[in-house]
Design a protein around this motif. Structure first.
Motif, PDB file in Angstrom:
ATOM      1  N   SER A  80       0.830  -1.210   0.000  1.00 25.78           N
ATOM      2  CA  SER A  80       0.000   0.000   0.000  1.00 25.78           C
ATOM      3  C   SER A  80       0.860   1.254   0.000  1.00 25.78           C
ATOM      4  O   SER A  80       0.562   2.227  -0.700  1.00 25.78           O
ATOM      5  CB  SER A  80      -0.933  -0.004   1.212  1.00 25.78           C
ATOM      6  N   LEU A  81       1.950   1.226   0.779  1.00 26.65           N
ATOM      7  CA  LEU A  81       2.844   2.381   0.812  1.00 26.65           C
ATOM      8  C   LEU A  81       3.509   2.599  -0.541  1.00 26.65           C
ATOM      9  O   LEU A  81       3.591   3.729  -1.039  1.00 26.65           O
ATOM     10  CB  LEU A  81       3.896   2.187   1.895  1.00 26.65           C
ATOM     11  N   LEU A  82       3.993   1.518  -1.165  1.00 25.87           N
ATOM     12  CA  LEU A  82       4.602   1.646  -2.483  1.00 25.87           C
ATOM     13  C   LEU A  82       3.597   2.156  -3.509  1.00 25.87           C
ATOM     14  O   LEU A  82       3.927   2.976  -4.368  1.00 25.87           O
ATOM     15  CB  LEU A  82       5.167   0.299  -2.932  1.00 25.87           C
ATOM     16  N   HIS A  83       2.367   1.662  -3.433  1.00 25.35           N
ATOM     17  CA  HIS A  83       1.340   2.123  -4.372  1.00 25.35           C
ATOM     18  C   HIS A  83       1.072   3.605  -4.202  1.00 25.35           C
ATOM     19  O   HIS A  83       0.949   4.356  -5.187  1.00 25.35           O
ATOM     20  CB  HIS A  83       0.052   1.319  -4.161  1.00 25.35           C
ATOM     21  N   GLU A  84       0.992   4.061  -2.969  1.00 27.26           N
ATOM     22  CA  GLU A  84       0.735   5.479  -2.716  1.00 27.26           C
ATOM     23  C   GLU A  84       1.874   6.346  -3.237  1.00 27.26           C
ATOM     24  O   GLU A  84       1.649   7.378  -3.881  1.00 27.26           O
ATOM     25  CB  GLU A  84       0.537   5.712  -1.224  1.00 27.26           C
ATOM     26  N   LEU A  85       3.128   5.933  -2.991  1.00 25.18           N
ATOM     27  CA  LEU A  85       4.269   6.735  -3.413  1.00 25.18           C
ATOM     28  C   LEU A  85       4.419   6.762  -4.927  1.00 25.18           C
ATOM     29  O   LEU A  85       4.740   7.802  -5.512  1.00 25.18           O
ATOM     30  CB  LEU A  85       5.546   6.197  -2.763  1.00 25.18           C
ATOM     31  N   THR A  86       4.194   5.634  -5.579  1.00 22.93           N
ATOM     32  CA  THR A  86       4.295   5.616  -7.040  1.00 22.93           C
ATOM     33  C   THR A  86       3.154   6.388  -7.684  1.00 22.93           C
ATOM     34  O   THR A  86       3.344   7.024  -8.724  1.00 22.93           O
ATOM     35  CB  THR A  86       4.316   4.169  -7.554  1.00 22.93           C
ATOM     36  N   GLU A  87       1.965   6.358  -7.077  1.00 21.94           N
ATOM     37  CA  GLU A  87       0.858   7.149  -7.610  1.00 21.94           C
ATOM     38  C   GLU A  87       1.161   8.639  -7.530  1.00 21.94           C
ATOM     39  O   GLU A  87       0.834   9.404  -8.437  1.00 21.94           O
ATOM     40  CB  GLU A  87      -0.420   6.827  -6.829  1.00 21.94           C
ATOM     41  N   ARG A  88       1.788   9.049  -6.450  1.00 19.36           N
ATOM     42  CA  ARG A  88       2.171  10.452  -6.331  1.00 19.36           C
ATOM     43  C   ARG A  88       3.222  10.828  -7.368  1.00 19.36           C
ATOM     44  O   ARG A  88       3.208  11.930  -7.924  1.00 19.36           O
ATOM     45  CB  ARG A  88       2.697  10.739  -4.928  1.00 19.36           C
ATOM     46  N   LEU A  89       4.127   9.900  -7.666  1.00 23.00           N
ATOM     47  CA  LEU A  89       5.190  10.207  -8.613  1.00 23.00           C
ATOM     48  C   LEU A  89       4.665  10.355 -10.039  1.00 23.00           C
ATOM     49  O   LEU A  89       5.103  11.250 -10.770  1.00 23.00           O
ATOM     50  CB  LEU A  89       6.264   9.117  -8.550  1.00 23.00           C
ATOM     51  N   VAL A  90       3.738   9.497 -10.442  1.00 20.09           N
ATOM     52  CA  VAL A  90       3.262   9.559 -11.823  1.00 20.09           C
ATOM     53  C   VAL A  90       2.459  10.823 -12.088  1.00 20.09           C
ATOM     54  O   VAL A  90       2.248  11.185 -13.252  1.00 20.09           O
ATOM     55  CB  VAL A  90       2.411   8.323 -12.164  1.00 20.09           C
ATOM     56  N   ARG A  91       2.013  11.507 -11.056  1.00 19.20           N
ATOM     57  CA  ARG A  91       1.278  12.758 -11.240  1.00 19.20           C
ATOM     58  C   ARG A  91       2.203  13.964 -11.392  1.00 19.20           C
ATOM     59  O   ARG A  91       1.743  15.096 -11.487  1.00 19.20           O
ATOM     60  CB  ARG A  91       0.318  12.982 -10.076  1.00 19.20           C
ATOM     61  N   VAL A  92       3.520  13.717 -11.412  1.00 11.14           N
ATOM     62  CA  VAL A  92       4.501  14.800 -11.536  1.00 11.14           C
ATOM     63  C   VAL A  92       5.196  14.648 -12.891  1.00 11.14           C
ATOM     64  O   VAL A  92       6.079  13.800 -13.040  1.00 11.14           O
ATOM     65  CB  VAL A  92       5.531  14.750 -10.394  1.00 11.14           C
ATOM     66  N   PRO A  93       4.826  15.447 -13.893  1.00 10.84           N
ATOM     67  CA  PRO A  93       5.418  15.267 -15.223  1.00 10.84           C
ATOM     68  C   PRO A  93       6.740  15.991 -15.438  1.00 10.84           C
ATOM     69  O   PRO A  93       7.514  15.610 -16.317  1.00 10.84           O
ATOM     70  CB  PRO A  93       4.339  15.827 -16.162  1.00 10.84           C
ATOM     71  N   GLU A  94       7.021  17.031 -14.658  1.00  7.01           N
ATOM     72  CA  GLU A  94       8.234  17.804 -14.867  1.00  7.01           C
ATOM     73  C   GLU A  94       9.419  17.140 -14.172  1.00  7.01           C
ATOM     74  O   GLU A  94       9.289  16.604 -13.073  1.00  7.01           O
ATOM     75  CB  GLU A  94       8.064  19.230 -14.348  1.00  7.01           C
ATOM     76  N   LEU A  95      10.594  17.204 -14.814  1.00  7.25           N
ATOM     77  CA  LEU A  95      11.764  16.471 -14.330  1.00  7.25           C
ATOM     78  C   LEU A  95      12.196  16.938 -12.944  1.00  7.25           C
ATOM     79  O   LEU A  95      12.400  16.113 -12.045  1.00  7.25           O
ATOM     80  CB  LEU A  95      12.915  16.627 -15.327  1.00  7.25           C
ATOM     81  N   GLU A  96      12.351  18.236 -12.752  1.00  2.00           N
ATOM     82  CA  GLU A  96      12.861  18.722 -11.467  1.00  2.00           C
ATOM     83  C   GLU A  96      11.888  18.404 -10.335  1.00  2.00           C
ATOM     84  O   GLU A  96      12.309  17.997  -9.244  1.00  2.00           O
ATOM     85  CB  GLU A  96      13.127  20.223 -11.541  1.00  2.00           C
ATOM     86  N   ASP A  97      10.599  18.563 -10.579  1.00  5.47           N
ATOM     87  CA  ASP A  97       9.612  18.212  -9.554  1.00  5.47           C
ATOM     88  C   ASP A  97       9.632  16.709  -9.271  1.00  5.47           C
ATOM     89  O   ASP A  97       9.474  16.289  -8.118  1.00  5.47           O
ATOM     90  CB  ASP A  97       8.222  18.638 -10.005  1.00  5.47           C
TER      91      ASP A  97
END
Length: 501
Positions: A80-97
């Motif tokens: 569940s923790l990995l799913h939450e963290l990866t979901e947050r990451l895919v919502r960030v399209p810009e490289l620096e963010d």
């Protein structure tokens, strides 16, 4: 005489593993242990280890069920923790963010307080970038002075007792992680490494390489602890799984960024490198391309007999196709303007015929103006528009729109035709030509956006109206407040200001 029944003890045979005891868990979790985070066994499960059969709970007893439930609950929490963290990451399209998000997520997984990511690659396709978490820019510069190759580092390989090789390293035998338990006292570290650790107050570090399947090595992520320590095996496993996903996402961000840079460079090459110098006219332009690259364009070209041609327009669509169509349309308009620029209606009619024959599935808006010096001072302008936004005349005595938008866009009707408009620009007046991206970026309705633009031009101070560069900046900052004039919008934006002396 029957023999006494001997109860089977958990762990005394292969079928007594947790996977075999719970078929439902096997179906939900991958069979490969590298794909499932393994958590440290709780106290009730430690007694069930095969090396201590005398202390194992008997199968079917409450203690045995509790051990299995604890292990499954730990797996569910980790997933569940990995799913939450990866979901947050895919919502960030810009490289620096995305880099900052990876640092924050990794710090959560390994329990660190600070960290840094250094992007670097041998092929040179990855821009050298360093971002930090809890580290100021001078701190990052100090950390970059530490040698990359520290032969005293303790590198964990695929045969680590804590589990299988880190999945972010597909090459066999490549170090999956680099751990420094005590940066101040660990033997084998370079003196510079110790000096930097003491200067920044770093007690320990944990590093993982970032490697994508197609892009290869992207760089390294390092997390720092304030005290001597190291992450547990469970934390290593979780951050390794996350790093594999994060590296692929960062590779996609890099690829998208390179595509945007290529499109922006192509757009810049298709537009005028600089505005021409024409006696009696001073000009300024502001152009901002959308993230996908759009078809908005502008032009200012000297014409025979001291005349000046001004044009703005845009083609439908976005992306490389729209950019290429924009280049073809602008080049064609330049040719037509040289041949018959004194008649803007004829110029747009020729452009519409060309668009209909060569690109029947694409439409475009355009505005073309022909300016010549008037005998009594000022300039005489002849304007024609094809579904484009009306230009705005700004001066000391008037601020009004010139109605040129009575016709449809090019290639929208069976035959394009529209009247031209003539006006005299007095000395000191400016003509504002723009695309609809300026209006759309306000987020308001068309009427409100037009009113905002008119108010911004009318309220410009005299010193601002006297300089086209200042007037262009004033218009953008007033029409698009709250840094919207510098932010990347979804659409192209063009603003061309021509001041007549």
């Amino acid at each position: 005489m029957s023999t006494a029944h001997v109860r089977k003890v958990a762990g005394t045979e292969p079928s007594s593993s947790v996977t075999a005891q719970n078929p439902a868990a096997s179906a939900d979790c991958p069979a490969d242990s590298a794909a499932v985070p393994v958590a440290p066994a709780p106290s009730s499960a430690v007694s069930a280890h095969p090396t201590h059969p005398e202390r194992m709970p008997v199968r079917g007893t409450p203690a045995h069920h509790l051990a299995v439930q604890d292990r499954l609950a730990t797996w569910v929490c980790d997933l569940s923790l990995l799913h939450e963290l990866t979901e947050r990451l895919v919502r960030v399209p810009e490289l620096e963010d995305a880099l900052h998000e990876v640092l924050r997520a990794g710090a959560t997984l390994v329990g660190a307080q600070r960290g840094m990511i250094a992007l670097e690659s041998a092929d040179g396709l990855v821009p050298d970038t360093t971002v930090g978490l809890g580290l100021a820019r001078p701190d990052l510069g100090t950390l970059e002075t530490v040698p990359h190759e520290d032969h005293g580092a303790r590198a964990r390989h695929g045969d680590t007792p804590g589990g299988p090789a880190d999945p972010s390293h597909p090459e066999p035998g490549a170090p999956a992680e680099t751990v420094h338990r005590d940066l101040l006292h660990e033997p084998g570290l370079t003196p510079r490494h110790r000096e930097v650790a003491a200067q920044l107050g770093l007690g320990a570090s944990y590093a993982l390489p970032l490697r994508a399947e197609r892009a290869g090595r992207l760089g390294t992520a390092v997390w720092f602890y304030d005290e001597p320590t190291e992450p547990a095996d469970r934390q290593r496993r979780l951050v390794g799984l996350y790093a594999r996903f994060a590296a692929e996402h960062l590779a996609r961000c890099l690829e998208l960024g390179r595509a945007r840079c290529t499109t922006a460079a192509l757009t810049a090459e298709l537009l005028p490198a600089r505005l021409p110098r024409v006696p009696g006219v001073r000009m300024a332009v502001r152009h901002k391309a959308g993230p996908r690259g759009g078809g908005d364009w502008y032009d200012a070209l000297p014409l025979p007999e001291g005349a000046l041609g001004l044009a703005v327009g845009g083609v439908t669509g976005a992306g490389p196709g729209a950019v290429a169509a924009m280049g073809r349309l602008r080049a064609s308009l330049r040719a037509y303007a040289v041949m018959e620029g004194e008649d803007p209606v004829a110029v747009l009619s020729d452009l519409e015929l060309l668009l209909r024959l060569t690109e029947p599935a694409r439409s475009a808006t355009a505005l073309f103006g022909y300016a010549t010096a008037a005998p009594g001072g000022g300039h005489r302008l002849t304007l024609a528009g094809a579904g484009h936004c009306p230009p705005l005349v700004v001066g000391d005595l008037r601020c009004e729109y010139v109605e040129t938008s009575l016709s449809a866009p090019l290639n929208m009707l069976s035959c394009w035709e529209a009247p031209s408009v003539e006006l005299c620009a007095r000395p000191g007046e400016s003509l504002l030509l723009y695309t609809d991206g300026l209006l759309h970026r306000t987020g308001e309705s068309a009427d409100r956006a037009f009113a905002r633009l008119h108010s911004a031009a009318q309220g410009a101070p005299w010193l601002v109206r006297d300089d086209p560069e200042l007037l262009a900046d004033h218009i953008l900052h007033t029409v698009l407040p709250d840094d919207l004039d510098r932010a990347d919008g979804r659409e192209d934006l063009v603003l061309l200001v021509a001041r007549f002396d």
